[in-house]
Design an enzyme around this catalytic site. Sequence first.
Site, mmCIF file in Angstrom:
data_model
loop_
_atom_site.group_PDB
_atom_site.id
_atom_site.type_symbol
_atom_site.label_atom_id
_atom_site.label_comp_id
_atom_site.label_asym_id
_atom_site.label_seq_id
_atom_site.Cartn_x
_atom_site.Cartn_y
_atom_site.Cartn_z
ATOM 1 N N ARG A 152 49.952 36.572 41.915
ATOM 2 C CA ARG A 152 49.890 36.754 40.354
ATOM 3 C C ARG A 152 50.291 38.003 39.673
ATOM 4 O O ARG A 152 51.287 37.969 38.787
ATOM 5 C CB ARG A 152 48.465 36.098 39.795
ATOM 6 C CG ARG A 152 48.059 35.017 39.842
ATOM 7 C CD ARG A 152 46.758 34.557 39.462
ATOM 8 N NE ARG A 152 45.605 35.383 40.502
ATOM 9 C CZ ARG A 152 44.949 34.600 41.651
ATOM 10 N NH1 ARG A 152 45.155 33.261 41.497
ATOM 11 N NH2 ARG A 152 44.165 35.453 42.104
ATOM 12 N N ASP A 172 55.805 39.933 50.984
ATOM 13 C CA ASP A 172 54.489 38.928 50.930
ATOM 14 C C ASP A 172 54.641 38.333 52.309
ATOM 15 O O ASP A 172 55.462 38.195 52.884
ATOM 16 C CB ASP A 172 54.562 38.041 49.652
ATOM 17 C CG ASP A 172 53.134 37.662 49.574
ATOM 18 O OD1 ASP A 172 52.660 37.095 50.259
ATOM 19 O OD2 ASP A 172 52.629 37.764 48.299
ATOM 20 N N ASP A 258 44.228 53.356 40.453
ATOM 21 C CA ASP A 258 43.001 52.831 39.766
ATOM 22 C C ASP A 258 41.836 52.531 40.737
ATOM 23 O O ASP A 258 40.908 52.163 40.116
ATOM 24 C CB ASP A 258 43.615 51.516 38.929
ATOM 25 C CG ASP A 258 42.600 50.989 37.982
ATOM 26 O OD1 ASP A 258 42.170 51.648 37.216
ATOM 27 O OD2 ASP A 258 42.421 49.803 37.863
ATOM 28 N N GLU A 263 34.187 54.035 45.476
ATOM 29 C CA GLU A 263 34.086 54.216 43.892
ATOM 30 C C GLU A 263 32.670 54.490 43.368
ATOM 31 O O GLU A 263 31.756 53.702 43.757
ATOM 32 C CB GLU A 263 34.875 52.704 43.330
ATOM 33 C CG GLU A 263 36.076 52.677 43.679
ATOM 34 C CD GLU A 263 36.767 51.400 43.119
ATOM 35 O OE1 GLU A 263 36.251 50.696 42.348
ATOM 36 O OE2 GLU A 263 37.991 51.239 43.514
ATOM 37 N N HIS A 282 39.291 52.370 38.040
ATOM 38 C CA HIS A 282 39.038 51.030 37.946
ATOM 39 C C HIS A 282 39.293 50.147 36.840
ATOM 40 O O HIS A 282 38.219 49.499 36.564
ATOM 41 C CB HIS A 282 37.896 50.476 38.930
ATOM 42 C CG HIS A 282 38.127 49.229 39.610
ATOM 43 N ND1 HIS A 282 37.819 48.988 40.990
ATOM 44 C CD2 HIS A 282 38.858 48.013 39.269
ATOM 45 C CE1 HIS A 282 38.314 47.800 41.425
ATOM 46 N NE2 HIS A 282 38.866 47.154 40.193
ATOM 47 N N ILE A 283 40.086 50.505 35.751
ATOM 48 C CA ILE A 283 40.298 50.004 34.747
ATOM 49 C C ILE A 283 41.139 48.693 34.468
ATOM 50 O O ILE A 283 41.599 48.290 33.108
ATOM 51 C CB ILE A 283 40.499 50.864 33.560
ATOM 52 C CG1 ILE A 283 41.488 51.597 33.901
ATOM 53 C CG2 ILE A 283 39.311 52.018 33.229
ATOM 54 C CD1 ILE A 283 42.215 52.567 32.550
ATOM 55 N N ALA A 285 41.085 45.525 34.593
ATOM 56 C CA ALA A 285 40.791 44.280 33.875
ATOM 57 C C ALA A 285 39.896 44.725 32.520
ATOM 58 O O ALA A 285 39.588 43.680 31.765
ATOM 59 C CB ALA A 285 40.143 43.494 34.723
HETATM 60 P P1 NAD Z 1 47.076 36.809 44.457
HETATM 61 O O1 NAD Z 1 46.190 35.949 45.454
HETATM 62 O O2 NAD Z 1 47.589 36.062 43.161
HETATM 63 O O3 NAD Z 1 48.105 37.621 45.084
HETATM 64 C C1 NAD Z 1 47.796 38.598 46.159
HETATM 65 C C2 NAD Z 1 49.220 38.280 47.247
HETATM 66 O O4 NAD Z 1 48.881 39.131 48.104
HETATM 67 C C3 NAD Z 1 49.473 37.030 47.692
HETATM 68 O O5 NAD Z 1 50.611 36.595 47.304
HETATM 69 C C4 NAD Z 1 48.976 36.881 49.014
HETATM 70 O O6 NAD Z 1 50.049 36.325 49.797
HETATM 71 C C5 NAD Z 1 49.554 38.495 49.490
HETATM 72 N N1 NAD Z 1 48.954 38.946 50.494
HETATM 73 C C6 NAD Z 1 47.711 38.844 51.204
HETATM 74 N N2 NAD Z 1 47.862 39.177 52.453
HETATM 75 C C7 NAD Z 1 48.988 40.045 52.644
HETATM 76 C C8 NAD Z 1 49.485 40.700 53.674
HETATM 77 N N3 NAD Z 1 49.008 41.052 54.691
HETATM 78 N N4 NAD Z 1 50.756 41.387 53.422
HETATM 79 C C9 NAD Z 1 51.514 41.201 52.376
HETATM 80 N N5 NAD Z 1 50.886 40.453 51.522
HETATM 81 C C10 NAD Z 1 49.757 39.731 51.536
HETATM 82 O O7 NAD Z 1 46.089 38.088 43.826
HETATM 83 P P2 NAD Z 1 46.136 38.916 42.377
HETATM 84 O O8 NAD Z 1 45.515 38.185 41.343
HETATM 85 O O9 NAD Z 1 47.694 39.151 42.256
HETATM 86 O O10 NAD Z 1 45.369 40.339 42.579
HETATM 87 C C11 NAD Z 1 46.061 41.252 43.725
HETATM 88 C C12 NAD Z 1 45.041 42.526 43.624
HETATM 89 O O11 NAD Z 1 44.719 43.000 42.655
HETATM 90 C C13 NAD Z 1 43.735 41.903 44.650
HETATM 91 O O12 NAD Z 1 43.351 42.831 45.241
HETATM 92 C C14 NAD Z 1 42.794 42.218 43.324
HETATM 93 O O13 NAD Z 1 41.412 42.483 43.861
HETATM 94 C C15 NAD Z 1 43.191 43.094 42.608
HETATM 95 N N6 NAD Z 1 42.696 43.374 41.009
HETATM 96 C C16 NAD Z 1 42.459 44.683 40.759
HETATM 97 C C17 NAD Z 1 42.177 44.756 39.248
HETATM 98 C C18 NAD Z 1 41.658 46.083 38.955
HETATM 99 O O14 NAD Z 1 41.036 46.343 38.007
HETATM 100 N N7 NAD Z 1 42.341 47.118 39.416
HETATM 101 C C19 NAD Z 1 41.933 43.588 38.532
HETATM 102 C C20 NAD Z 1 42.554 42.274 39.217
HETATM 103 C C21 NAD Z 1 42.890 42.189 40.478
#
Ligand code: NAD
Length: 308
Positions: A152, A172, A258, A263, A282-283, A285
């Site tokens: 996403r 991916d 971030d 943390e 970690h901002i 969201a």
């Molecule tokens: P998502 O599940 O939509 O996408 C993650 C992608 O990583 C998937 O397409 C998956 O196939 C891929 N993936 C998994 N294992 C893999 C590997 N070994 N090699 C390559 N690709 C691999 O998730 P998202 O909503 O896009 O979120 C992604 C990340 O962002 C998560 O770790 C989430 O915790 C983090 N996040 C951080 C914040 C923040 O505040 N900084 C906010 C939201 C999400």
Amino acid sequence: GLTVKVLITDEVDEAGVDMLRSAGFEVKYSPGMGKDELLGVIGQYHVLIVRSRTKVTKEVIERGRNLVVIGRSGVGLDNIDVETARARGIEVVNSPEALTNSTAELALGLMLAAARKIAYTHQQLSSGKWAKEESMGYELYGKTLGIIGFGRIGRRLAELASCMGMSVLAYDVVKPPEDSLRKVGAKLVGLEDLFAGSDFISIHVTLTPQTKGMIGEPLLRKAKRNAIIVNTSRGEVFDTQSLVKALESGWIAGAALDVYDKEPPEPGSKLLTLPNVVHTPHIGAQTYEAQRKSITMLAEKIISIIKS
Ligand code: NAD
């Protein structure tokens, strides 16, 4: 008929509370409710909604003999005993898609901050130093962005980057839908080629045993010397020692972070003091929009589960 009773024990946007009430549910909004009180009252409720503060333990679930759904506003289910819940037929839902755009926008902001030394010059100027000569930067336009984890957030960042005139490489483990690549002109490559070919690299994988420590010395040594690496996923995806070494030795030009393996990180830790690192707490969201969407999208899912 039966009135559906909903308990919310963490702070959420009012819009979600209103939606649940409009659906005819009786909602008790008690952000900050303590563990003992929760154990005492949970038996009366059909739905429990939390964010990350409330620990939905085995004991809470077992006392919640009327629970049908547990909702987690946002992403992550680490504070919920999902196994116990599912074993008892309780649905567990969250709303990770609510955070996608905010996190992708932060990643773009971090790329600009690092490429144009925005954070560095801000800090210098705060202490009276006009750091113009030493602050030559790079445009994003015409550069190559490598996106690790084309889910996403990775895909949303690809859209933003293509608007900035960047080319996109994607990696991916799951093959992304063809149109998500075509739309932004992204090329699917292997991880080593992504490192060797990118001016900017942004990490968007989920944390799994396979992604923990996935980026270490061998990959960092393959990066371009002008490369800037952004991480808004999870700190543990980096082998932190190797990242520090890469930044100190000039294997890469900079990093923008971030998230951290601990943390908050230890005060004075290298990642907070190196001049070529931009850091935020970690901002990803932390926007009004993401927080509002987290609870309204969750409320929609809960309403449809209850009404089906
Ligand atoms: P998502 O599940 O939509 O996408 C993650 C992608 O990583 C998937 O397409 C998956 O196939 C891929 N993936 C998994 N294992 C893999 C590997 N070994 N090699 C390559 N690709 C691999 O998730 P998202 O909503 O896009 O979120 C992604 C990340 O962002 C998560 O770790 C989430 O915790 C983090 N996040 C951080 C914040 C923040 O505040 N900084 C906010 C939201 C999400």
